[in-house]
Design a protein around this motif. Structure first.
Motif, PDB file in Angstrom:
ATOM      1  N   TYR A 174     -50.858  33.011  43.667  1.00  0.00           N
ATOM      2  CA  TYR A 174     -49.778  33.036  44.649  1.00  0.00           C
ATOM      3  C   TYR A 174     -48.402  33.036  43.984  1.00  0.00           C
ATOM      4  CZ  TYR A 174     -52.736  32.307  48.710  1.00  0.00           C
ATOM      5  OH  TYR A 174     -53.654  32.466  49.717  1.00  0.00           O
ATOM      6  N   THR A 175     -47.495  33.791  44.578  1.00  0.00           N
ATOM      7  CA  THR A 175     -46.079  33.609  44.271  1.00  0.00           C
ATOM      8  C   THR A 175     -45.616  32.351  44.999  1.00  0.00           C
ATOM      9  OG1 THR A 175     -45.567  35.940  43.922  1.00  0.00           O
ATOM     10  CG2 THR A 175     -43.764  34.531  44.639  1.00  0.00           C
ATOM     11  N   MET A 176     -44.988  31.463  44.268  1.00  0.00           N
ATOM     12  CA  MET A 176     -44.509  30.206  44.839  1.00  0.00           C
ATOM     13  C   MET A 176     -42.984  30.238  44.933  1.00  0.00           C
ATOM     14  SD  MET A 176     -47.308  28.672  45.398  1.00  0.00           S
ATOM     15  CE  MET A 176     -46.611  27.118  45.963  1.00  0.00           C
ATOM     16  N   GLY A 177     -42.489  29.659  45.992  1.00  0.00           N
ATOM     17  CA  GLY A 177     -41.046  29.672  46.185  1.00  0.00           C
ATOM     18  C   GLY A 177     -40.518  28.394  46.794  1.00  0.00           C
ATOM     19  N   TRP A 178     -39.244  28.204  46.613  1.00  0.00           N
ATOM     20  CA  TRP A 178     -38.509  27.131  47.272  1.00  0.00           C
ATOM     21  C   TRP A 178     -37.442  27.765  48.163  1.00  0.00           C
ATOM     22  CZ3 TRP A 178     -39.814  22.108  47.275  1.00  0.00           C
ATOM     23  CH2 TRP A 178     -40.661  21.651  46.262  1.00  0.00           C
ATOM     24  N   TYR A 179     -37.417  27.333  49.398  1.00  0.00           N
ATOM     25  CA  TYR A 179     -36.413  27.767  50.361  1.00  0.00           C
ATOM     26  C   TYR A 179     -35.661  26.525  50.830  1.00  0.00           C
ATOM     27  CZ  TYR A 179     -38.710  32.347  50.825  1.00  0.00           C
ATOM     28  OH  TYR A 179     -39.227  33.597  50.602  1.00  0.00           O
ATOM     29  N   ARG A 180     -34.507  26.753  51.439  1.00  0.00           N
ATOM     30  CA  ARG A 180     -33.784  25.625  52.024  1.00  0.00           C
ATOM     31  C   ARG A 180     -33.147  26.036  53.336  1.00  0.00           C
ATOM     32  NH1 ARG A 180     -28.940  25.041  47.484  1.00  0.00           N
ATOM     33  NH2 ARG A 180     -27.751  26.921  48.079  1.00  0.00           N
ATOM     34  N   THR A 224     -30.317  24.488  56.480  1.00  0.00           N
ATOM     35  CA  THR A 224     -29.413  23.512  57.080  1.00  0.00           C
ATOM     36  C   THR A 224     -29.327  23.806  58.571  1.00  0.00           C
ATOM     37  OG1 THR A 224     -27.530  24.904  56.498  1.00  0.00           O
ATOM     38  CG2 THR A 224     -28.088  23.130  54.977  1.00  0.00           C
ATOM     39  N   PRO A 225     -28.943  22.821  59.355  1.00  0.00           N
ATOM     40  CA  PRO A 225     -28.886  23.018  60.811  1.00  0.00           C
ATOM     41  C   PRO A 225     -28.022  24.212  61.202  1.00  0.00           C
ATOM     42  CG  PRO A 225     -28.675  20.697  60.306  1.00  0.00           C
ATOM     43  CD  PRO A 225     -28.636  21.419  58.986  1.00  0.00           C
ATOM     44  N   GLY A 226     -28.562  25.051  62.055  1.00  0.00           N
ATOM     45  CA  GLY A 226     -27.823  26.203  62.555  1.00  0.00           C
ATOM     46  C   GLY A 226     -27.828  27.415  61.648  1.00  0.00           C
ATOM     47  N   LYS A 227     -28.502  27.293  60.510  1.00  0.00           N
ATOM     48  CA  LYS A 227     -28.551  28.419  59.570  1.00  0.00           C
ATOM     49  C   LYS A 227     -29.982  28.867  59.348  1.00  0.00           C
ATOM     50  CE  LYS A 227     -24.312  27.603  56.954  1.00  0.00           C
ATOM     51  NZ  LYS A 227     -23.727  27.512  55.588  1.00  0.00           N
ATOM     52  N   GLN A 228     -30.114  30.098  58.897  1.00  0.00           N
ATOM     53  CA  GLN A 228     -31.445  30.622  58.576  1.00  0.00           C
ATOM     54  C   GLN A 228     -31.949  30.010  57.278  1.00  0.00           C
ATOM     55  OE1 GLN A 228     -31.154  34.962  58.555  1.00  0.00           O
ATOM     56  NE2 GLN A 228     -32.184  34.998  60.534  1.00  0.00           N
ATOM     57  N   ARG A 229     -33.250  29.923  57.189  1.00  0.00           N
ATOM     58  CA  ARG A 229     -33.863  29.475  55.944  1.00  0.00           C
ATOM     59  C   ARG A 229     -33.581  30.523  54.868  1.00  0.00           C
ATOM     60  NH1 ARG A 229     -39.841  27.047  56.531  1.00  0.00           N
ATOM     61  NH2 ARG A 229     -38.669  25.975  58.179  1.00  0.00           N
ATOM     62  N   GLU A 230     -33.188  30.066  53.688  1.00  0.00           N
ATOM     63  CA  GLU A 230     -32.837  30.996  52.623  1.00  0.00           C
ATOM     64  C   GLU A 230     -33.661  30.707  51.374  1.00  0.00           C
ATOM     65  OE1 GLU A 230     -28.770  30.618  51.382  1.00  0.00           O
ATOM     66  OE2 GLU A 230     -28.977  28.519  50.794  1.00  0.00           O
ATOM     67  N   LEU A 231     -33.929  31.773  50.640  1.00  0.00           N
ATOM     68  CA  LEU A 231     -34.653  31.634  49.386  1.00  0.00           C
ATOM     69  C   LEU A 231     -33.752  30.991  48.346  1.00  0.00           C
ATOM     70  CD1 LEU A 231     -37.126  32.293  47.547  1.00  0.00           C
ATOM     71  CD2 LEU A 231     -35.960  34.446  47.015  1.00  0.00           C
ATOM     72  N   VAL A 232     -34.280  29.988  47.665  1.00  0.00           N
ATOM     73  CA  VAL A 232     -33.572  29.358  46.557  1.00  0.00           C
ATOM     74  C   VAL A 232     -34.079  29.915  45.232  1.00  0.00           C
ATOM     75  CG1 VAL A 232     -33.116  27.165  45.375  1.00  0.00           C
ATOM     76  CG2 VAL A 232     -33.207  27.247  47.887  1.00  0.00           C
ATOM     77  N   ALA A 233     -35.389  29.909  45.070  1.00  0.00           N
ATOM     78  CA  ALA A 233     -35.991  30.385  43.834  1.00  0.00           C
ATOM     79  C   ALA A 233     -37.449  30.699  44.083  1.00  0.00           C
ATOM     80  CB  ALA A 233     -35.868  29.342  42.724  1.00  0.00           C
ATOM     81  N   ASN A 253     -37.023  34.331  40.071  1.00  0.00           N
ATOM     82  CA  ASN A 253     -35.910  34.917  40.815  1.00  0.00           C
ATOM     83  C   ASN A 253     -35.123  33.777  41.433  1.00  0.00           C
ATOM     84  OD1 ASN A 253     -34.395  37.056  42.128  1.00  0.00           O
ATOM     85  ND2 ASN A 253     -35.393  36.408  44.017  1.00  0.00           N
ATOM     86  N   TYR A 254     -33.791  33.877  41.398  1.00  0.00           N
ATOM     87  CA  TYR A 254     -32.936  32.805  41.913  1.00  0.00           C
ATOM     88  C   TYR A 254     -31.854  33.361  42.842  1.00  0.00           C
ATOM     89  CZ  TYR A 254     -34.888  29.988  38.126  1.00  0.00           C
ATOM     90  OH  TYR A 254     -35.743  29.323  37.291  1.00  0.00           O
ATOM     91  N   THR A 309     -26.964  20.395  49.945  1.00  0.00           N
ATOM     92  CA  THR A 309     -27.619  19.544  50.932  1.00  0.00           C
ATOM     93  C   THR A 309     -28.389  20.392  51.936  1.00  0.00           C
ATOM     94  OG1 THR A 309     -25.961  17.785  50.735  1.00  0.00           O
ATOM     95  CG2 THR A 309     -27.224  17.881  52.788  1.00  0.00           C
ATOM     96  N   ALA A 310     -29.663  20.100  52.078  1.00  0.00           N
ATOM     97  CA  ALA A 310     -30.535  20.887  52.962  1.00  0.00           C
ATOM     98  C   ALA A 310     -31.930  20.279  52.963  1.00  0.00           C
ATOM     99  CB  ALA A 310     -30.612  22.335  52.485  1.00  0.00           C
ATOM    100  N   VAL A 311     -32.754  20.768  53.862  1.00  0.00           N
ATOM    101  CA  VAL A 311     -34.190  20.514  53.767  1.00  0.00           C
ATOM    102  C   VAL A 311     -34.773  21.624  52.903  1.00  0.00           C
ATOM    103  CG1 VAL A 311     -36.360  20.291  54.998  1.00  0.00           C
ATOM    104  CG2 VAL A 311     -34.256  19.383  56.008  1.00  0.00           C
ATOM    105  N   TYR A 312     -35.503  21.236  51.882  1.00  0.00           N
ATOM    106  CA  TYR A 312     -36.100  22.186  50.952  1.00  0.00           C
ATOM    107  C   TYR A 312     -37.589  22.330  51.269  1.00  0.00           C
ATOM    108  CZ  TYR A 312     -31.867  22.381  48.173  1.00  0.00           C
ATOM    109  OH  TYR A 312     -30.581  22.603  47.758  1.00  0.00           O
ATOM    110  N   TYR A 313     -38.005  23.585  51.397  1.00  0.00           N
ATOM    111  CA  TYR A 313     -39.380  23.896  51.763  1.00  0.00           C
ATOM    112  C   TYR A 313     -40.082  24.629  50.632  1.00  0.00           C
ATOM    113  CZ  TYR A 313     -37.893  22.970  56.569  1.00  0.00           C
ATOM    114  OH  TYR A 313     -37.400  22.392  57.717  1.00  0.00           O
ATOM    115  N   CYS A 314     -41.319  24.266  50.425  1.00  0.00           N
ATOM    116  CA  CYS A 314     -42.185  24.964  49.484  1.00  0.00           C
ATOM    117  C   CYS A 314     -42.895  26.101  50.218  1.00  0.00           C
ATOM    118  CB  CYS A 314     -43.199  23.975  48.924  1.00  0.00           C
ATOM    119  SG  CYS A 314     -44.367  24.655  47.744  1.00  0.00           S
ATOM    120  N   ASN A 315     -43.073  27.202  49.524  1.00  0.00           N
ATOM    121  CA  ASN A 315     -43.689  28.396  50.116  1.00  0.00           C
ATOM    122  C   ASN A 315     -44.697  28.979  49.147  1.00  0.00           C
ATOM    123  OD1 ASN A 315     -43.352  31.613  49.981  1.00  0.00           O
ATOM    124  ND2 ASN A 315     -43.280  30.947  52.112  1.00  0.00           N
ATOM    125  N   ALA A 316     -45.827  29.381  49.679  1.00  0.00           N
ATOM    126  CA  ALA A 316     -46.850  30.083  48.894  1.00  0.00           C
ATOM    127  C   ALA A 316     -47.091  31.426  49.547  1.00  0.00           C
ATOM    128  CB  ALA A 316     -48.140  29.272  48.843  1.00  0.00           C
TER     129      ALA A 316
END
Length: 114
Positions: A32-38, A40-49, A58-59, A90-97
């Protein structure tokens, strides 16, 4: 049952560091490609890395030079080392597979504040 469990979030002062971990189960992690997204309230989830199965990374421009993503296929874990943290991180950080299907963790809150 697929599970992605994030840990390592918390409160840190500007300029500080945190390391996030995401432990995966129920998938063939190494494929799997693994990723971190984040998000914040009112914004779309964005790729961090992200990091592919062969270790290509990729960053987002906003974190280049400050964050480092890595993976340990033996431990089924992906990490995000975050240095020189800023209040805007500052954000909620999500793990993605991601493979032919995508899975998400429940997220971990990172707060950068003095």
């Amino acid at each position: 049952q697929v599970q992605l469990v994030e840990s390592g979030g918390g409160l840190v002062q500007p300029g500080g560091s945190l390391r996030l971990s995401c432990a995966a189960s129920g998938i063939t992690f190494s494929m799997y490609t693994m990723g971190w997204y984040r998000q914040t309230p009112g914004k779309q989830r964005e790729l961090v890395a992200s990091i592919t199965s062969i270790g290509s990374t990729n960053y987002a421009d906003s974190v280049k030079g400050r964050f480092t993503i890595s993976r340990d296929n033996a431990q089924n874990t992906v990490y995000l080392q975050m240095n020189s943290l800023k209040p805007e991180d500052t954000a909620v950080y999500y793990c993605n597979a991601r493979s032919h299907i995508m899975y998400w963790g429940k997220g971990t809150l990172v707060t950068v504040s003095s």
